[in-house]
Enzyme design. Sequence first.
Site, PDB file in Angstrom:
ATOM      1  N   LYS A 188       0.936  -1.211   0.063  1.00 21.55           N
ATOM      2  CA  LYS A 188      -0.208  -0.253  -0.059  1.00 21.55           C
ATOM      3  C   LYS A 188       0.858   1.192  -0.093  1.00 21.55           C
ATOM      4  CE  LYS A 188      -4.207  -2.037   1.200  1.00 21.55           C
ATOM      5  NZ  LYS A 188      -5.295  -2.063   2.224  1.00 21.55           N
TER       6      LYS A 188
ATOM      7  N   ARG B 230      -2.949 -10.718   4.667  1.00 18.23           N
ATOM      8  CA  ARG B 230      -3.463 -10.738   3.250  1.00 18.23           C
ATOM      9  C   ARG B 230      -2.442 -10.073   2.408  1.00 18.23           C
ATOM     10  NH1 ARG B 230      -6.211  -7.224  -0.127  1.00 18.23           N
ATOM     11  NH2 ARG B 230      -7.490  -8.092  -1.686  1.00 18.23           N
TER      12      ARG B 230
END
Length: 336
Positions: A279, A314
């Site tokens: 991210k 994840r």
Amino acid sequence: MTGYFRPIPMQDTTRSADARAIAGGCCWFDRAERITRGGTRELVGIADIPADVLERITTPRAPMAGLTFDAPRIMGILNVTPDSFSDGADFIAPDAAVAHARDMVATGADMIDIGGESTRPGADFVPVNEEINRTAPVIKAIRAEMTTPISIDTRKAPVAQAALEAGANLINDVAAFTHDPVLAEVAAQTGAPVCLMHAQGDPETMQNDPLYDDVLLDVYDFLSERINAAVTAGIPRNRIMVDPGIGFGKTMQHNLTLLRDISLFHTLGCPILLGASRKKFIGVISGARSAKDRVYGSVSVALDAVAQGVQVVRVHDIEATKQAISLQTAIRGQQE
């Protein structure tokens, strides 16, 4: 509750006499941080934690969707989208998606998370039929080859229904049933476990100006309320996983605050999933502009989460994450 109690996770092989395991996993604690809305934080001992809170922290998490939580689990990301922030269009062809699923399982994925709608900041809404056409055939093809658990990453009830019929095992809803309340009915009627994630706003607008009174406690309260709503809808708590939603309506500082104190969410009594892989905040801190160059930072975040007792990470980079977790557990004497 007179406050929020965040267990202080430890992994040392030498434990104090009153130490308790966190959720039946490899981390333990013998004290907690009591946090209030007034801004106070203080360390308290086990005896000062309310009995119901202590029970939720310590009770082993029940198996879910073919996963047990006595050790960290890896959820591999498989986006069958043209516009996801890291791997958009890489696996949109069904053959490429199935081949990537094989590779993920071979390198250590415990579950495959399949999504047909990008939830990156600014992403457009995908119509239901298009999302079904992207995901259901891929799930069916993967299920024909392997028994690895599959989650469907969607906020829409018809997409989830089609995915479950194709062989998916878990519903991963980034909106925690706030986008499509019928999705809770699908989960209740089919018996499918769910992951409820916090997001402030829709993907189209969520990063415009995210604001919180206290991001840690606001996210905690939201997830607590959504768990209660799910239970009311007929989904037992032992079929619910939670995700604080890193990057979903959060600034970099919001993300870091949640990561630093993520052990608070053990108090909800559900397995915790963390999705921080590749991210933007990792790139901002590390200087890695390209999402695919954020492997090392992503692994670092995953390791820190595992050290706080997070049950599921994840990730995009399965092999690197698996190798790092394997070494960490070996060093700590926690081999499976």
